[in-house]
Enzyme design. Structure first.
Site, PDB file in Angstrom:
ATOM      1  N   CYS A  97      28.230  66.581  29.415  1.00 27.71           N
ATOM      2  CA  CYS A  97      29.595  66.071  29.342  1.00 27.71           C
ATOM      3  C   CYS A  97      29.722  65.119  28.161  1.00 27.71           C
ATOM      4  O   CYS A  97      28.812  64.368  27.846  1.00 27.71           O
ATOM      5  CB  CYS A  97      30.011  65.389  30.652  1.00 27.71           C
ATOM      6  N   GLU A  98      30.882  65.185  27.526  1.00 29.61           N
ATOM      7  CA  GLU A  98      31.067  64.365  26.332  1.00 29.61           C
ATOM      8  C   GLU A  98      31.356  62.908  26.661  1.00 29.61           C
ATOM      9  O   GLU A  98      31.323  62.061  25.793  1.00 29.61           O
ATOM     10  CB  GLU A  98      32.162  64.948  25.437  1.00 29.61           C
ATOM     11  N   HIS A  99      31.602  62.603  27.923  1.00 28.70           N
ATOM     12  CA  HIS A  99      31.890  61.206  28.273  1.00 28.70           C
ATOM     13  C   HIS A  99      30.625  60.395  28.533  1.00 28.70           C
ATOM     14  O   HIS A  99      30.607  59.194  28.309  1.00 28.70           O
ATOM     15  CB  HIS A  99      32.793  61.164  29.511  1.00 28.70           C
ATOM     16  N   HIS A 100      29.588  61.051  29.063  1.00 28.09           N
ATOM     17  CA  HIS A 100      28.354  60.328  29.404  1.00 28.09           C
ATOM     18  C   HIS A 100      27.112  60.968  28.807  1.00 28.09           C
ATOM     19  O   HIS A 100      26.012  60.462  28.982  1.00 28.09           O
ATOM     20  CB  HIS A 100      28.185  60.272  30.932  1.00 28.09           C
ATOM     21  N   GLN A 138      34.531  70.351  31.148  1.00 25.14           N
ATOM     22  CA  GLN A 138      34.515  71.692  31.756  1.00 25.14           C
ATOM     23  C   GLN A 138      35.798  72.483  31.486  1.00 25.14           C
ATOM     24  O   GLN A 138      35.766  73.690  31.271  1.00 25.14           O
ATOM     25  CB  GLN A 138      34.268  71.558  33.261  1.00 25.14           C
ATOM     26  N   HIS A 166      28.533  67.918  37.976  1.00 23.33           N
ATOM     27  CA  HIS A 166      28.438  66.976  36.853  1.00 23.33           C
ATOM     28  C   HIS A 166      27.539  65.811  37.245  1.00 23.33           C
ATOM     29  O   HIS A 166      27.879  65.067  38.163  1.00 23.33           O
ATOM     30  CB  HIS A 166      29.836  66.461  36.500  1.00 23.33           C
ATOM     31  N   CYS A 168      27.128  63.105  35.870  1.00 28.54           N
ATOM     32  CA  CYS A 168      27.761  61.787  35.714  1.00 28.54           C
ATOM     33  C   CYS A 168      28.502  61.399  36.987  1.00 28.54           C
ATOM     34  O   CYS A 168      28.816  60.236  37.193  1.00 28.54           O
ATOM     35  CB  CYS A 168      28.688  61.758  34.496  1.00 28.54           C
TER      36      CYS A 168
HETATM   37 ZN    ZN Z   1      30.662  62.599  32.356  1.00 33.61          ZN
END
Ligand code: ZN
Length: 206
Positions: A97-100, A138, A166, A168
């Site tokens: 995931c690009e956030h974490h 996703q 996920h 995260c």
């Molecule tokens: Zn994430």
């Protein structure tokens, strides 16, 4: 003229090269992350970890080095009158995931309704991995896979359904193991025609 365009390419290549860190810089960043986590990067078990992490990230993100559409370049036009849908079901994949930058682990089902050409079935999985081996969300991964097939094969319809968990969310934050998220992207006949949609979703097991 030719010399001129060559020098521009060289200049662009040189600029591009500057943006890419050397392995030592990446390894130093991993050491910093280890210290941030409360570890001692000099500890015996961790001495080679920065090198391994750098190599691993190159692999997790190897999709950046390819255009997934290339997997759809070779098509077969002789399909023996076959004009029903083609489905590749439950393809396992992993992404981040690009956030974490945390793992996304899941499975995808990809279907299309061919018009006059089909691709080798493994190519659908290659398209998926080409987009999955990048930092993703996703929803975008689902859309990118569907649109790549739509634009390159020009079929009557495309359906992509992805179910993933996920890390995260399962290993940090709300720490809810066992939950998965489902996303879908339907195009053409699968979007517009209820019977086609029902058929593809039931073949996919939804
Ligand atoms: Zn994430």
């Amino acid at each position: 003229m030719a010399d001129h365009s060559l020098s521009i390419e060289d200049a662009l290549a040189a600029r591009e090269a500057q943006k890419i860190p050397v392995p030592e810089e990446v390894q130093e960043a991993v050491r910093t992350l280890l210290r941030w986590s409360g570890e001692d990067p000099e500890r015996e078990g961790l001495v080679d970890t920065p090198k391994r992490v750098a190599r691993a990230w190159k692999e997790y993100c190897e999709g950046y080095a390819e255009n997934p559409a290339m997997h759809l370049a070779r098509t077969f036009e002789e399909v023996g009158g076959y004009d029903e849908l083609v489905l590749l079901k439950d393809i396992p994949f992993h992404s981040h995931c690009e956030h974490h930058m945390a793992p996304i682990i899941g499975k995808a089902s990809i279907a299309y309704m061919p018009t006059d050409k089909v691709v080798g079935i493994s190519k659908l999985a290659r398209v998926l991995h080409g987009f999955a081996r990048r930092l993703q969300v996703q929803e975008r991964l689902t859309a990118e896979v569907a649109e790549c097939i739509w634009e390159n094969l020009k079929p009557d319809g495309v359906a992509v359904v992805i179910e993933a968990s996920h890390s995260c969310m399962t290993a940090r934050g709300v720490r809810t193991p066992g939950v998965s998220m489902t996303t879908s992207r339907l195009l053409g006949c699968f979007l517009e025609d209820a019977r086609s949609r029902e058929e593809v979703m039931s073949l996919m097991g939804y």
